[in-house]
Motif scaffolding. Structure first.
Motif, PDB file in Angstrom:
ATOM      1  N   VAL A   1      -9.096  12.402 -12.571  1.00 37.98           N
ATOM      2  CA  VAL A   1      -9.296  10.973 -12.860  1.00 37.98           C
ATOM      3  C   VAL A   1     -10.794  10.661 -12.796  1.00 37.98           C
ATOM      4  CG1 VAL A   1      -8.811   8.609 -12.130  1.00 37.98           C
ATOM      5  CG2 VAL A   1      -7.060  10.390 -11.859  1.00 37.98           C
TER       6      VAL A   1
ATOM      7  N   VAL B   1      -6.508   4.915 -13.715  1.00 37.19           N
ATOM      8  CA  VAL B   1      -6.118   5.919 -12.707  1.00 37.19           C
ATOM      9  C   VAL B   1      -4.707   6.420 -13.015  1.00 37.19           C
ATOM     10  CG1 VAL B   1      -5.662   6.304 -10.242  1.00 37.19           C
ATOM     11  CG2 VAL B   1      -7.631   4.913 -10.955  1.00 37.19           C
TER      12      VAL B   1
ATOM     13  N   ILE C   1      -9.227  -9.751  -0.186  1.00 33.78           N
ATOM     14  CA  ILE C   1      -9.276  -8.804   0.925  1.00 33.78           C
ATOM     15  C   ILE C   1     -10.515  -7.922   0.782  1.00 33.78           C
ATOM     16  CG2 ILE C   1      -8.152  -6.744   1.892  1.00 33.78           C
ATOM     17  CD1 ILE C   1      -5.451  -8.105   1.328  1.00 33.78           C
TER      18      ILE C   1
ATOM     19  N   THR D   1       0.830  -1.201   0.000  1.00 34.92           N
ATOM     20  CA  THR D   1       0.000   0.000   0.000  1.00 34.92           C
ATOM     21  C   THR D   1       0.867   1.255   0.000  1.00 34.92           C
ATOM     22  OG1 THR D   1      -1.632  -1.249   1.253  1.00 34.92           O
ATOM     23  CG2 THR D   1      -1.920   1.129   1.184  1.00 34.92           C
TER      24      THR D   1
ATOM     25  N   ILE E   1     -18.039   4.252  -4.432  1.00 30.48           N
ATOM     26  CA  ILE E   1     -16.894   3.517  -4.985  1.00 30.48           C
ATOM     27  C   ILE E   1     -15.890   3.259  -3.865  1.00 30.48           C
ATOM     28  CG2 ILE E   1     -15.822   5.673  -5.783  1.00 30.48           C
ATOM     29  CD1 ILE E   1     -14.521   4.051  -8.064  1.00 30.48           C
ATOM     30  N   MET E   2     -15.245   2.117  -3.923  1.00 27.66           N
ATOM     31  CA  MET E   2     -14.226   1.749  -2.928  1.00 27.66           C
ATOM     32  C   MET E   2     -13.377   0.640  -3.539  1.00 27.66           C
ATOM     33  SD  MET E   2     -14.852  -0.071   0.823  1.00 27.66           S
ATOM     34  CE  MET E   2     -14.180  -1.729   0.488  1.00 27.66           C
ATOM     35  N   GLY E   3     -12.078   0.663  -3.293  1.00 22.50           N
ATOM     36  CA  GLY E   3     -11.224  -0.442  -3.717  1.00 22.50           C
ATOM     37  C   GLY E   3     -11.212  -1.526  -2.648  1.00 22.50           C
ATOM     38  N   ASP E   4     -10.890  -2.754  -3.029  1.00 25.98           N
ATOM     39  CA  ASP E   4     -10.720  -3.825  -2.034  1.00 25.98           C
ATOM     40  C   ASP E   4      -9.639  -3.401  -1.048  1.00 25.98           C
ATOM     41  OD1 ASP E   4     -12.638  -5.594  -2.863  1.00 25.98           O
ATOM     42  OD2 ASP E   4     -11.268  -6.873  -3.998  1.00 25.98           O
TER      43      ASP E   4
ATOM     44  N   LEU F   1      -7.375   8.576  -3.160  1.00 26.66           N
ATOM     45  CA  LEU F   1      -7.574   7.991  -4.494  1.00 26.66           C
ATOM     46  C   LEU F   1      -7.268   6.486  -4.470  1.00 26.66           C
ATOM     47  CD1 LEU F   1      -8.424   8.553  -7.347  1.00 26.66           C
ATOM     48  CD2 LEU F   1      -6.128   9.416  -7.852  1.00 26.66           C
ATOM     49  N   ALA F   2      -6.257   6.090  -3.699  1.00 29.12           N
ATOM     50  CA  ALA F   2      -5.957   4.658  -3.542  1.00 29.12           C
ATOM     51  C   ALA F   2      -7.123   3.948  -2.856  1.00 29.12           C
ATOM     52  CB  ALA F   2      -4.672   4.472  -2.739  1.00 29.12           C
ATOM     53  N   SER F   3      -7.696   4.575  -1.838  1.00 22.66           N
ATOM     54  CA  SER F   3      -8.798   3.955  -1.103  1.00 22.66           C
ATOM     55  C   SER F   3     -10.008   3.719  -2.012  1.00 22.66           C
ATOM     56  CB  SER F   3      -9.195   4.855   0.073  1.00 22.66           C
ATOM     57  OG  SER F   3      -9.934   4.153   1.032  1.00 22.66           O
ATOM     58  N   LEU F   4     -10.205   4.624  -2.964  1.00 24.86           N
ATOM     59  CA  LEU F   4     -11.362   4.515  -3.861  1.00 24.86           C
ATOM     60  C   LEU F   4     -11.120   3.551  -5.017  1.00 24.86           C
ATOM     61  CD1 LEU F   4     -12.539   8.260  -4.131  1.00 24.86           C
ATOM     62  CD2 LEU F   4     -13.126   6.539  -2.418  1.00 24.86           C
ATOM     63  N   THR F   5      -9.848   3.299  -5.369  1.00 21.39           N
ATOM     64  CA  THR F   5      -9.612   2.592  -6.640  1.00 21.39           C
ATOM     65  C   THR F   5      -8.640   1.408  -6.581  1.00 21.39           C
ATOM     66  OG1 THR F   5      -7.805   4.101  -7.250  1.00 21.39           O
ATOM     67  CG2 THR F   5     -10.026   4.711  -7.952  1.00 21.39           C
ATOM     68  N   VAL F   6      -7.704   1.416  -5.637  1.00 16.25           N
ATOM     69  CA  VAL F   6      -6.702   0.336  -5.606  1.00 16.25           C
ATOM     70  C   VAL F   6      -7.305  -0.913  -4.954  1.00 16.25           C
ATOM     71  CG1 VAL F   6      -4.529  -0.406  -4.507  1.00 16.25           C
ATOM     72  CG2 VAL F   6      -4.690   1.847  -5.624  1.00 16.25           C
ATOM     73  N   ASP F   7      -7.106  -2.066  -5.575  1.00 17.50           N
ATOM     74  CA  ASP F   7      -7.555  -3.333  -4.988  1.00 17.50           C
ATOM     75  C   ASP F   7      -6.378  -4.050  -4.342  1.00 17.50           C
ATOM     76  OD1 ASP F   7     -10.292  -3.287  -5.674  1.00 17.50           O
ATOM     77  OD2 ASP F   7      -9.821  -3.903  -7.719  1.00 17.50           O
ATOM     78  N   LEU F   8      -6.504  -4.332  -3.041  1.00 17.74           N
ATOM     79  CA  LEU F   8      -5.506  -5.182  -2.367  1.00 17.74           C
ATOM     80  C   LEU F   8      -5.883  -6.635  -2.624  1.00 17.74           C
ATOM     81  CD1 LEU F   8      -5.071  -3.347   1.053  1.00 17.74           C
ATOM     82  CD2 LEU F   8      -3.634  -3.187  -0.985  1.00 17.74           C
ATOM     83  N   LYS F   9      -4.924  -7.405  -3.132  1.00 18.95           N
ATOM     84  CA  LYS F   9      -5.195  -8.794  -3.502  1.00 18.95           C
ATOM     85  C   LYS F   9      -4.201  -9.713  -2.802  1.00 18.95           C
ATOM     86  CE  LYS F   9      -6.734  -7.463  -8.166  1.00 18.95           C
ATOM     87  NZ  LYS F   9      -7.995  -8.194  -8.430  1.00 18.95           N
TER      88      LYS F   9
ATOM     89  N   GLU G   1     -10.192  -0.767   1.259  1.00 20.75           N
ATOM     90  CA  GLU G   1     -10.647   0.520   1.834  1.00 20.75           C
ATOM     91  C   GLU G   1      -9.481   1.221   2.536  1.00 20.75           C
ATOM     92  OE1 GLU G   1     -13.768   0.557   4.818  1.00 20.75           O
ATOM     93  OE2 GLU G   1     -14.637   2.366   3.968  1.00 20.75           O
ATOM     94  N   ILE G   2      -8.393   1.363   1.777  1.00 19.67           N
ATOM     95  CA  ILE G   2      -7.079   1.715   2.295  1.00 19.67           C
ATOM     96  C   ILE G   2      -7.056   2.874   3.289  1.00 19.67           C
ATOM     97  CG2 ILE G   2      -4.871   2.714   1.519  1.00 19.67           C
ATOM     98  CD1 ILE G   2      -5.048   0.783  -0.910  1.00 19.67           C
ATOM     99  N   CYS G   3      -7.735   3.997   2.969  1.00 21.63           N
ATOM    100  CA  CYS G   3      -7.573   5.200   3.810  1.00 21.63           C
ATOM    101  C   CYS G   3      -8.583   5.262   4.950  1.00 21.63           C
ATOM    102  CB  CYS G   3      -7.635   6.471   2.965  1.00 21.63           C
ATOM    103  SG  CYS G   3      -9.274   7.161   2.721  1.00 21.63           S
TER     104      CYS G   3
ATOM    105  N   PHE H   1     -11.953  13.005  -9.625  1.00 22.57           N
ATOM    106  CA  PHE H   1     -11.046  13.389  -8.536  1.00 22.57           C
ATOM    107  C   PHE H   1      -9.664  13.596  -9.133  1.00 22.57           C
ATOM    108  CE2 PHE H   1      -8.704  12.069  -4.463  1.00 22.57           C
ATOM    109  CZ  PHE H   1      -8.990  13.263  -3.803  1.00 22.57           C
TER     110      PHE H   1
END
Lengths: 301, 301
Positions: free
Chosen positions: B122, A291, B273, A243, B186-189, A264-272, B191-193, B119
């Protein structure tokens, strides 16, 4: 096309390992890989404890890339992975995500026909991937056994390391010194029981060099994402590392404040999850290309 | 169609909570949900520490389902999630996957137009999902604040809890007592932040009952998978729980030995995740439907 034969293997990624072949940036090469047991298992009746444990996780190589210097990136495009017609999976007490629940060791040998394996009546369309791939580590990171993942790559056991994907490794030593092995015909994210369907393979790679750019952890590029692949002693540590890098890549690529990149990471990045069963655990933080494009990310380094 | 208005909220899933509405199996209902801040944030200039923290994570309900008894499953099909035209995301020092790197709190309020937010240039196509959804817990599990996930559901923050998906909850109390809120545009897997794009919404649900079947953790069914959603104090604990249930479901559905189910899970189940930022962390173990259909899995319970 140069072919690196499967009898030239290492069991450790070392800073000072000796190359078995030399290639130039732009070359397309074929690498013969062994399965993680070095083909020692051929029957379901074998006794797992009787195989030679010094021959686990062989990686074919190392391959010297002309012109690669510390501080560069090695770019490895996976052109194809042709797996053999038989795969092995195994369960061992105390191994895998549920090792404490295992009551007995078992071996399963599955035939692969027309890109499918069948197990207990369930059809399994194969999705070949490379389990172990990496370069010589830095002196600081020291020698790393091929069964473990780290910043140099290694046993990342990541399903996205498949045909069509492109890897980027930090070059730590002159010539980069690429090696690979441990292909899986099929594996779920996590590699729950500690093996996938383990197979020998012929892997075709296109190798290139990006000068004067560096990264902390390997990247894998797919059609949809650029993913940071990080490892740690547990999943939480691996997530923190992946992250951190993903947020920094977004910040630098878009030239925005760190806190905005974090959102922006929270909205779009997927942790796998990649794998939870090796000596270290591996995850990937997947940055969608819409992104930040891979090109833009690499430029920002 | 009954409408449950957004001013009827809980902040705890309790074994003995009082229903605000009663419905029958087969009913389609509309639920008005609040954002996780109860709409207290409307401007980027607000001071985050000055909002009322007793009003975070409201869940609309509880809704009593006639005929639901402990030992049944509550089936909740998500027909649609209509989000409002403005969403909020925020960063707070010491919150989220990288809380220690945050230097200042920020709020971002984004307009949503034609199913997109923008945002920093993007474009973000929205993918609405429900953050908090659950039923009354067992006496053993006790009251659970709505900001945390557990066996009753709660703040699972799982991107697959979206329109078209179907949830299955263990019924712990008479009437099940469903409540929900905390939708994200919207949220990435991961929810980093620690926030997604937080929005009020109108959620349409079709509610049904499956008698005399029970599960330990909630399930979510998508087009491709049946997923076990488990939580723990860290990701490794959550993975252990989800994986244990997934392997058992495969074993029972296919009537095979546990060790063979463990291998089949290793080859086909994807560990994913959900979130790493709530009081407990959440993952899902995704069983492909071509391995075990949801119908077969439910029959085997």
């Amino acid at each position: 096309m140069k072919v690196i034969s499967g009898d030239k293997v290492i069991y450790k990624f070392s800073p000072d390992m000796k190359a078995v072949e030399s290639i130039s940036p732009g070359d397309v090469i074929k690498v013969e890989t062994n399965d993680c047991f070095y083909q020692q298992i051929t029957s379901e009746d074998q006794v797992l404890t009787e195989i030679d444990y010094d021959r686990l996780n062989p990686a074919t190589g190392p391959i010297y890339v002309e012109g690669a210097e510390p501080g560069d990136l090695l770019k490895v495009k996976i052109v194809s992975i042709d797996v053999k017609d038989k795969g092995v999976a195994a369960v061992v007490p105390n191994e895998g995500a549920l090792g404490d629940q295992v009551t007995k060791p078992i071996i399963r040998v599955l035939s692969i026909e027309d890109n499918n394996a069948i197990f207990h009546g369930v059809n399994l369309p194969i999705k070949p991937m490379i389990g172990v791939i990496g370069v010589a580590p830095s002196e600081e990171d020291g020698p790393r056994a091929t069964d473990s993942p780290w910043k140099h790559g290694g046993n990342m056991d990541t399903t996205d390391i498949r045909a069509g994907s492109t890897l980027y490794f930090p070059v730590n030593q002159k010539g980069a010194l690429l090696a690979l092995g441990d292909c899986h015909a099929i594996m779920g994210d996590g590699e729950i029981c500690f093996t996938g369907l383990e197979v020998p393979a012929e892997v075709t790679l296109e190798i290139d060099l990006i000068k004067d750019k560096t990264i902390k952890w390997p990247l894998v590029e797919t059609d949809e994402y650029t993913m940071v692949i990080s490892s740690g002693d547990n999943l939480d540590e691996a997530v923190y590392e992946a992250t951190s890098q993903a947020v920094n890549h977004i910040k630098d690529s878009l030239d925005i404040e760190w806190e905005d990149a974090y959102i922006l990471a929270s909205l779009t990045v997927d942790l796998k999850i990649s794998q939870v069963v090796d000596p270290k655990m591996t995850v990937r933080a997947a940055i969608p290309k819409h992104v930040v494009s891979t090109e833009k990310l690499l430029e920002s380094l």
